[in-house]
Design a protein around this motif. Sequence first.
Motif, PDB file in Angstrom:
ATOM      1  N   THR A 114       0.858  -1.179   0.000  1.00  0.00           N
ATOM      2  CA  THR A 114       0.000   0.000   0.000  1.00  0.00           C
ATOM      3  C   THR A 114       0.891   1.225   0.000  1.00  0.00           C
ATOM      4  OG1 THR A 114      -1.696  -1.178   1.255  1.00  0.00           O
ATOM      5  CG2 THR A 114      -1.809   1.220   1.276  1.00  0.00           C
ATOM      6  N   THR A 115       0.538   2.215  -0.812  1.00  0.00           N
ATOM      7  CA  THR A 115       1.286   3.465  -0.849  1.00  0.00           C
ATOM      8  C   THR A 115       0.639   4.446   0.126  1.00  0.00           C
ATOM      9  OG1 THR A 115       1.902   3.104  -3.150  1.00  0.00           O
ATOM     10  CG2 THR A 115       2.080   5.362  -2.326  1.00  0.00           C
ATOM     11  N   ASN A 127       5.871   2.843   0.578  1.00  0.00           N
ATOM     12  CA  ASN A 127       5.060   1.636   0.437  1.00  0.00           C
ATOM     13  C   ASN A 127       5.304   0.737   1.637  1.00  0.00           C
ATOM     14  OD1 ASN A 127       4.086   2.367  -2.056  1.00  0.00           O
ATOM     15  ND2 ASN A 127       5.512   1.097  -3.212  1.00  0.00           N
ATOM     16  N   GLN A 142      -3.671   6.773   2.727  1.00  0.00           N
ATOM     17  CA  GLN A 142      -3.322   5.858   1.656  1.00  0.00           C
ATOM     18  C   GLN A 142      -3.548   6.597   0.336  1.00  0.00           C
ATOM     19  OE1 GLN A 142      -5.370   2.100   1.951  1.00  0.00           O
ATOM     20  NE2 GLN A 142      -4.763   1.830   4.092  1.00  0.00           N
ATOM     21  N   LEU A 143      -2.738   6.287  -0.656  1.00  0.00           N
ATOM     22  CA  LEU A 143      -2.851   6.950  -1.961  1.00  0.00           C
ATOM     23  C   LEU A 143      -4.271   6.860  -2.508  1.00  0.00           C
ATOM     24  CD1 LEU A 143      -1.840   8.376  -4.508  1.00  0.00           C
ATOM     25  CD2 LEU A 143      -1.013   6.142  -5.311  1.00  0.00           C
ATOM     26  N   ASN A 144      -4.898   5.700  -2.412  1.00  0.00           N
ATOM     27  CA  ASN A 144      -6.243   5.563  -2.972  1.00  0.00           C
ATOM     28  C   ASN A 144      -7.243   6.473  -2.242  1.00  0.00           C
ATOM     29  OD1 ASN A 144      -6.358   3.998  -0.624  1.00  0.00           O
ATOM     30  ND2 ASN A 144      -7.563   2.379  -1.556  1.00  0.00           N
ATOM     31  N   ALA A 176       3.484   9.747  -5.766  1.00  0.00           N
ATOM     32  CA  ALA A 176       2.920   8.563  -5.108  1.00  0.00           C
ATOM     33  C   ALA A 176       2.491   7.522  -6.133  1.00  0.00           C
ATOM     34  CB  ALA A 176       1.767   8.974  -4.207  1.00  0.00           C
ATOM     35  N   LYS A 177       1.911   7.973  -7.225  1.00  0.00           N
ATOM     36  CA  LYS A 177       1.501   7.052  -8.289  1.00  0.00           C
ATOM     37  C   LYS A 177       2.731   6.361  -8.901  1.00  0.00           C
ATOM     38  CE  LYS A 177      -2.821   9.173  -9.823  1.00  0.00           C
ATOM     39  NZ  LYS A 177      -3.478   9.894 -10.928  1.00  0.00           N
ATOM     40  N   ASN A 215       3.931   3.723  -6.634  1.00  0.00           N
ATOM     41  CA  ASN A 215       2.882   2.717  -6.478  1.00  0.00           C
ATOM     42  C   ASN A 215       2.988   1.652  -7.566  1.00  0.00           C
ATOM     43  OD1 ASN A 215       0.519   1.702  -5.148  1.00  0.00           O
ATOM     44  ND2 ASN A 215      -0.693   2.489  -6.813  1.00  0.00           N
ATOM     45  N   ASN A 216       3.568   2.000  -8.700  1.00  0.00           N
ATOM     46  CA  ASN A 216       3.682   1.055  -9.820  1.00  0.00           C
ATOM     47  C   ASN A 216       4.833   0.094  -9.661  1.00  0.00           C
ATOM     48  OD1 ASN A 216       1.458   2.145 -11.101  1.00  0.00           O
ATOM     49  ND2 ASN A 216       2.684   3.703 -12.113  1.00  0.00           N
TER      50      ASN A 216
END
Length: 184
Positions: free
Chosen positions: A3-4, A49, A77-79, A179-180, A183-184
């Motif tokens: 999780t980011t 992460n 969290q990023l989401n 962050a994206k 996240n990848n």
Amino acid sequence: MLTTYVGFLRGLNVGGKNKVNMLDLRTAIETFGYQKITTVGNTGIIIFNTEQLIKDEELANQLTEVIGIRIQLVLMQLNELEKLVARLPDWWNQRDDWRHNAIFFLEEYNASRLQPIVDHLDRTIEQAILIENTLFWSSAFKERKLYYRSQYAKLLKNDAYPYMTIRNANTLNKVIKKAKEINN
């Protein structure tokens, strides 16, 4: 599953107080076993992460112990951050002559206490929206007399001030982009 997380630290490197080198901050976070750790300039923002579920207070206590300065932060969290930003109205971050800020509140403060102020703004010089526990505020800035008339200019004197950490729209966009990437 990784999780980011994005951490918005409050009160670091502001006005020469609570100075923390971002490399030291990253090094401290590495000792907790988190991965792909990065910061955004000298803004007091950390991105990392982890497979662990982390709470604001837990990370704040860990950092306080390692760095030696009382740390307060808002951890998302990023989401969660992406969902928050997806709900923004069209007016936020549109006018070049206005300042656009995201105001994140520490867990112990309920930002809905500010709703009466938000409901009674002079919309010709500022607009604000409270989404969950984050306040997105745009206010006239180029004309300083309008800025000083705004409710936003009075936030520093509000009892909510010790519980908030503020980032401008450009910084928030950089944070989400970084962050994206990790996240990848």
